[in-house]
Design an enzyme around this catalytic site. Sequence first.
Site, PDB file in Angstrom:
ATOM      1  N   CYS C 147       0.797  -1.222   0.000  1.00 31.13           N
ATOM      2  CA  CYS C 147       0.000   0.000   0.000  1.00 31.13           C
ATOM      3  C   CYS C 147       0.834   1.278   0.000  1.00 31.13           C
ATOM      4  O   CYS C 147       0.284   2.383   0.003  1.00 31.13           O
ATOM      5  CB  CYS C 147      -0.966  -0.030   1.165  1.00 31.13           C
ATOM      6  SG  CYS C 147      -1.975  -1.521   1.106  1.00 31.13           S
ATOM      7  N   HIS C 272      -2.469   7.739   6.381  1.00 29.28           N
ATOM      8  CA  HIS C 272      -2.773   6.525   5.621  1.00 29.28           C
ATOM      9  C   HIS C 272      -4.234   6.152   5.914  1.00 29.28           C
ATOM     10  O   HIS C 272      -4.984   5.838   5.004  1.00 29.28           O
ATOM     11  CB  HIS C 272      -1.807   5.415   6.026  1.00 29.28           C
ATOM     12  CG  HIS C 272      -1.941   4.172   5.210  1.00 29.28           C
ATOM     13  ND1 HIS C 272      -1.850   4.176   3.845  1.00 29.28           N
ATOM     14  CD2 HIS C 272      -2.186   2.874   5.564  1.00 29.28           C
ATOM     15  CE1 HIS C 272      -2.019   2.942   3.394  1.00 29.28           C
ATOM     16  NE2 HIS C 272      -2.223   2.141   4.410  1.00 29.28           N
ATOM     17  N   HIS C 307      -9.833   2.314  -0.193  1.00 24.86           N
ATOM     18  CA  HIS C 307      -8.398   2.043  -0.225  1.00 24.86           C
ATOM     19  C   HIS C 307      -8.041   1.637  -1.653  1.00 24.86           C
ATOM     20  O   HIS C 307      -8.357   0.539  -2.084  1.00 24.86           O
ATOM     21  CB  HIS C 307      -8.044   0.936   0.761  1.00 24.86           C
ATOM     22  CG  HIS C 307      -6.564   0.833   1.004  1.00 24.86           C
ATOM     23  ND1 HIS C 307      -5.630   1.333   0.120  1.00 24.86           N
ATOM     24  CD2 HIS C 307      -5.854   0.318   2.040  1.00 24.86           C
ATOM     25  CE1 HIS C 307      -4.417   1.095   0.588  1.00 24.86           C
ATOM     26  NE2 HIS C 307      -4.523   0.493   1.759  1.00 24.86           N
TER      27      HIS C 307
END
Lengths: 187, 86, 375
Positions: C147, C272, C307
Amino acid sequence: MSNIAVVATSSVTPADVSRYQFGSRFGRMDPVCQLGLTAVEALGVKFGSRADIGVIVATNAGSLTTDVQYWRTRNEPGGVSPSLFIYTLPSSVTGEIAIRHGLTGPNLCLLGGCDQVLGEAAEWLRHGEATGCVCVECDVVATDAGELAGVPVVARAWAAFLQRGGGGIPLTENDRDLRSLCARVRA
Amino acid sequence: MDQLVTDLKSRIIETLKLQDITPGQIDENAPLFGSGLGLDSIDALELVVMLEKHYGIVIKDIEEGRPAFASVHALAEFIRAKQPTK
Amino acid sequence: MGGALEIAIAGCGAVSAVGADVAGLREAIRNNTSGLRPVPRFTGAAFQSNIVGATTVEGEDPIYELADRALREARHEAAGRLENIPPARIGLVLATTKANIEALERLTEDRPCAVSARRHWQAQWLAEDLAAAHGAAGPVQCVSVACISGMLAISQGAKLLQRDLADAVLVVGADCLSRFIVAGFSSLKALDPLGCRPFDRDRAGLSAGEAGAAVVLVRGEGATTIAGWGGSNDANHLTGPSRDGSGLALAIQRALDAARLKPRDIGYVNAHGTGTPYNDAMESLALRTIFGNACPPVSASKGMFGHTLGAAGVLETIVCVVAATERCLPGTPRLTTPVMAEVLHVPQTGARVRHSLKLGTGFGGVNAALVVRHE
């Protein structure tokens, strides 16, 4: 690049995996992680607890074989395998290496960047992003996955540990990929 | 020994691909996670899948399964409670 | 750690659940809207949640579409800076976690899958084809580090410029929604059935999303420049974030050092913020470690578009660019009760930010921090 030293190199195949002890959780890992960890183990380097060692992995096929294996589990009762899903990240091998050796430096995983690994590592070392760098090229492609994706079947890994200064063979501008570097060091 | 406990030990080894461990080496009263077998959260999720696959037990929330994963013995009791007829 | 030579963002492009371009993203930031919606193909026992951040892109090769559209938009904005650069001096860095994984689903289900769609299952071939289509005949790299891939692609692009291997670098992050990914996160019990609520007291997981996001990097001055970056590994666990946030704090410190800045120089943090209990708790701790009780405003954008994996780092850096340009610090869509007082519920307008901090963490224990300077 004369101030960057190649401390150790290694070249391994699946036949080398059983030569080392990795603990009971090794079986869970996918073949890419197993072979990548074996290549690093074969370097025979004790990294100590140095925070500034980075890890760079290059792989052509990445998690291809594990992608196929994971996706096959969707038809089983209980559904897909969570542990296989994690190993469908091509960078899981980078993580496993960092965890096993306690390396808290930066990480990079390049797909298809086998001739870029040493250049990137040299940059990290030159600019102080890391004082040491574990470099790995690793590919494992099983027959079924290879046929499905149209890529050749393979199972090989190479590794090198580079360091700024210190003892070892100097890295040169012509060193780009681990395969050739390992051959040069052996010769 | 309890057949379900014996079966579970083999299934755990097979499911989690534990290397160099035999069913006889697993203490059914010892904690499965943390120390002992050194299992972690990923293994817990894999055991959730195993419970559904082999015992037809669906665990939606990992918290629900937490007491069951205390030990092999606890897991056997959990399965029995969910499958009273077997 | 990197910085020194000035690297400017000359253009941005973004296709996400909140729109087919940066204008759509800008509107969503202003209005604090969420693009997360239930999508029928993710309904069923294999999926923990069908609430995802979907775009209108579909077909055999959705990732190519996403990346291609984002690149078009970014190049259009950067046209003035690109016009005198020969193709051989234009590089491309692609960030993706699963490339065209749609191909695997199609090939194993006897559904149509064109040669190019199958080829793009391999990320480096996708990168090569995008480079060819967008006039980048210089160095091509394909970064895949879970990620943080998008953030690393930006720093890798900046490095290609610093090393004088290119005069411009097209950085593109892309990942598409797939049953492969949504079933996987479901098996990890990582999805919030109600849709993600980053930094909320009751958060219960992430929402999967898809996006294509691109920035054009050039050497020299600009309204937005890359001031520095830093990375680290927790060296602790493959999926569990470090409980104390020390790994992320280390990455932030490395980025601040590279940018020659102090924590007080940071005016905004784009976290994040996945919405999983452990990630957000860890991130809060890392922010406390670095900023103590003087933490600047923080927001998390994944409640807006989900996401987006390999695209996230690029897309959310674009959020920082929009925030500074519009003088509108984004809120945190879908948030009810924040776990940190500094987390913005709703957009804060009028604030001038000189430096933004973008954070990222990922499976494999990786952490990344990027400092963006705004003129």
